[in-house]
Design an enzyme around this catalytic site. Structure first.
Site, PDB file in Angstrom:
ATOM      1  CG  HIS A 169     -60.237 -18.067   9.666  1.00 27.21           C
ATOM      2  ND1 HIS A 169     -60.597 -17.458   8.483  1.00 27.21           N
ATOM      3  CD2 HIS A 169     -59.184 -17.346  10.141  1.00 27.21           C
ATOM      4  CE1 HIS A 169     -59.792 -16.428   8.260  1.00 27.21           C
ATOM      5  NE2 HIS A 169     -58.929 -16.345   9.246  1.00 27.21           N
ATOM      6  NE  ARG A 171     -65.561 -16.462  12.800  1.00 26.08           N
ATOM      7  CZ  ARG A 171     -65.664 -15.178  13.120  1.00 26.08           C
ATOM      8  NH1 ARG A 171     -65.963 -14.847  14.368  1.00 26.08           N
ATOM      9  NH2 ARG A 171     -65.485 -14.233  12.232  1.00 26.08           N
ATOM     10  NE  ARG A 223     -60.718 -13.828  11.311  1.00 27.33           N
ATOM     11  CZ  ARG A 223     -61.103 -13.786  10.044  1.00 27.33           C
ATOM     12  NH1 ARG A 223     -62.272 -14.271   9.702  1.00 27.33           N
ATOM     13  NH2 ARG A 223     -60.323 -13.256   9.119  1.00 27.33           N
ATOM     14  CG  ASN A 238     -56.130 -16.972   5.735  1.00 27.70           C
ATOM     15  OD1 ASN A 238     -55.167 -17.547   5.245  1.00 27.70           O
ATOM     16  ND2 ASN A 238     -57.183 -16.606   5.002  1.00 27.70           N
ATOM     17  NE  ARG A 239     -57.014 -10.636   6.931  1.00 27.77           N
ATOM     18  CZ  ARG A 239     -57.978 -11.489   6.663  1.00 27.77           C
ATOM     19  NH1 ARG A 239     -57.699 -12.783   6.535  1.00 27.77           N
ATOM     20  NH2 ARG A 239     -59.224 -11.086   6.513  1.00 27.77           N
ATOM     21  CG  HIS A 291     -61.070 -20.354   4.583  1.00 28.43           C
ATOM     22  ND1 HIS A 291     -60.737 -19.570   5.658  1.00 28.43           N
ATOM     23  CD2 HIS A 291     -59.894 -20.730   4.017  1.00 28.43           C
ATOM     24  CE1 HIS A 291     -59.422 -19.465   5.737  1.00 28.43           C
ATOM     25  NE2 HIS A 291     -58.887 -20.156   4.750  1.00 28.43           N
ATOM     26  CB  SER A 292     -67.370 -22.093   5.906  1.00 30.91           C
ATOM     27  OG  SER A 292     -67.321 -21.956   7.301  1.00 30.91           O
ATOM     28  CE1 TYR A 293     -72.183 -16.499   6.117  1.00 29.82           C
ATOM     29  CE2 TYR A 293     -70.610 -16.777   7.900  1.00 29.82           C
ATOM     30  CZ  TYR A 293     -71.644 -16.056   7.324  1.00 29.82           C
ATOM     31  OH  TYR A 293     -72.124 -14.929   7.933  1.00 29.82           O
ATOM     32  CD  GLU A 366     -64.455 -18.099   2.518  1.00 30.11           C
ATOM     33  OE1 GLU A 366     -65.223 -18.608   3.366  1.00 30.11           O
ATOM     34  OE2 GLU A 366     -63.479 -17.373   2.816  1.00 30.11           O
TER      35      GLU A 366
END
Length: 409
Positions: A169, A171, A223, A238-239, A291-293, A366
C-alpha cells in the site's frame, strides 16, 4: 492534485453509563459506513469494525454535509480531527524539501527514503557484503521500476526462510523504513550474525514502487498501483491475490480504494510476489506483510470470520512478538485474525500465502501510526518505531528456529 478534504473519526457501537459496550446495532452501523466505500468522495484510512472502535475517514468538501447528516441520523458519533487535509500535506512537503538529502548508497532512519534511494542502498549492500547479501530484481512495476528483493544468508540452498514485503500500500511510508531497518541490522550489525546462520531472510522493501513514488510526487495518500483503467487509475494490490479474490471487503469498482482489479493477479507487482512465493514455497516458513497503521498483529483469514485450524499457534506466536515489542517502550499490539480485528478483506497477500502457497505461519503487521494521516509518523518517530519493532522480528526468528531448525515443537 489537491485533496481539500476533511478527516473525521467515527465510532461504532455505544457505551452505557457504566461503560459497558452494547453491540446491538453495530452491524447496521458498520453497513452504513460500508455503503460509502464505493464512493470516491470517501477514503477510509481504517476499516469499519463491528465493535466500539474508531474508523478513520477522509471526506471531500462536496460530501461532508451529507456524510455528517447520515452519521447523526444513524446514531453514529464523529469528530473532525483535520479540517483541511491539504494544508497538512503541503506542510509536510515543505518539511521534506528542507530535509537533508540522503547520501547515495546509504540508509537513514531520520527521513523517509525514496524508491531510488532505497534501491541504491540495497545494491550497495550487495557489493559490500557479497558473501551474505544477494540482490535480485524479481520483476518490474507497471511503470518499469525494479522490484528489488534482498536475500540475506550464510550460504547454502533449500534453507528455512523468512519472507517479508513492505509498502504494497503506497502511502504507508513507515513500512519501507521498517524493512530497511531489518536489513540494516542483519547485514551491518555484527552482533546479529546468528540470525542468518541457519535461516535465510528474503525481503522486498517496496512492493508497490509506482504508487510509492506517486505519494511523494503527486498524491500523498494514494494507496493503489498506477496501472490505468478505463476511468480510474490503479488497483489495490492487497485485494488482487488469487485466494477468495473479489470476496467480502473488495470492490469491482475501478475508482474504489479497495478495487480488486479486473481479474486476480491483474497487476505485474502481485504477479512478481506470487512467482517468488511459489518458487520458494517449500523453504518459506514465515510470511510477514509489513503495513501501517494501527498496532495489530493479524493473520488469516481476511475473507471470513472463521478461525484457521492453527489459530492457537498463530495467537501464541503473536503474543511472543507483542511481548518482545512491548518490553522496549510499552507499545502493545492487538492480536487476531484479520476479519475479526479489522473487518473482511478478501484477496490479501497473507491469505494467499497461507491458503494457496501453503505457508502456515502468515502474518500482517500493522505498525504504529502518526503524523498528518497516520501513515507517516513524524520523522523523529521513525527510529523509535523501527528499533522497538525489530525486537518483535527477532522473536519471530526465534520461534521459526525453534520449530523448523531445532525441532523443539
Amino acid at each position: 492534485m489537491k485533496l481539500l478534504a476533511t478527516f473525521l473519526l467515527v465510532w461504532l457501537g455505544h457505551s452505557n453509563a457504566e461503560g459497558q459496550v452494547h453491540y446491538e446495532g453495530s452491524a447496521t452501523q458498520a453497513s452504513v459506513l460500508n455503503a460509502f466505500e464505493e464512493d470516491p468522495n470517501f477514503d477510509f484510512w481504517s476499516r469499519p469494525r463491528i465493535f466500539d472502535a474508531p474508523v478513520d475517514i477522509m471526506v471531500t468538501p462536496a460530501a461532508q454535509q451529507m456524510f455528517e447528516d447520515t452519521m447523526r441520523s444513524n446514531g453514529l458519533d464523529y469528530r473532525i480531527l483535520i479540517d483541511n487535509v491539504e494544508e497538512t500535506v503541503q506542510a509536510e512537503k515543505v518539511r521534506l524539501r528542507k530535509a537533508s538529502t540522503v547520501v547515495a548508497g546509504e540508509v537513514t532512519f531520520e527521513e523517509f527514503m525514496r524508491h531510488d534511494e532505497i534501491n541504491a542502498y540495497l545494491l550497495r549492500l550487495g557489493e559490500d557484503y557479497p558473501d551474505i547479501v544477494k540482490t535480485e530484481v524479481i520483476g518490474k512495476s507497471f511503470e518499469g521500476r525494479d522490484l528489488v528483493l534482498v536475500r540475506i544468508s550464510s550460504g547454502g540452498t533449500n534453507k528455512t526462510t523468512i519472507f517479508m514485503d513492505a509498502a504494497i500500500h503506497a502511502r504507508e511510508w513507515i513500512a519501507p523504513s521498517m524493512a530497511l531497518y531489518i536489513i540494516n541490522q542483519l547485514v551491518e550489525n555484527p552482533n546479529n550474525t546468528d540470525l542468518y546462520e541457519d535461516i535465510d531472510w528474503a525481503i522486498i522493501p517496496v512492493a508497490n514502487p509506482d504508487g510509492y513514488e506517486y505519494t511523494h510526487t503527486t498524491a500523498r495518500l494514494w494507496r493503489k498501483t498506477r496501472s490505468p483503467g478505463t476511468i480510474c487509475y490503479g488497483v489495490d494490490p492487497n485485494r488482487n491475490f488469487d485466494y477468495m479474490w473479489m470476496g467480502a471487503g473488495a470492490s469491482d469498482w475501478q475508482c474504489s480504494y479497495i478495487y480488486a482489479g479486473y481479474t486476480a493477479f491483474s497487476e505485474v507487482e502481485t504477479q512478481a510476489l506470487r512467482d517468488y512465493l511459489m518458487a520458494y514455497k517449500d523453504d518459506i516458513k514465515l510470511y510477514i506483510a509489513i503495513h501501517s497503521y494501527g498496532q495489530y498483529i493479524i493473520f488469516p483469514w481476511g475473507y471470513t470470520s472463521a478461525l484457521p485450524d492453527d489459530n492457537d499457534e498463530l495467537v501464541a506466536v503473536g503474543e511472543r512478538v507483542n511481548a518482545a515489542i512491548s518490553a522496549v517502550n510499552g507499545t502493545t499490539y492487538c492480536i487476531g485474525t484479520s476479519t475479526n480485528m479489522l473487518g473482511t478483506a478478501a484477496g490479501c497477500s497473507d491469505d494467499y500465502a497461507k491458503g494457496a502457497v501453503g505457508i502456515e505461519l502468515s502474518y500482517c503487521l500493522e505498525l504504529p501510526g502518526g503524523g498528518t494521516a497516520g501513515f507517516d509518523p513524524p520523522a523523529s518517530r521513525i527510529q523509535p518505531i523501527v528499533e522497538e519493532t525489530w525486537e518483535g522480528f527477532k522473536a519471530y526468528h526465534a520461534y521459526i528456529k525453534e520449530k523448523f531448525v531445532d525441532g523443539v515443537y
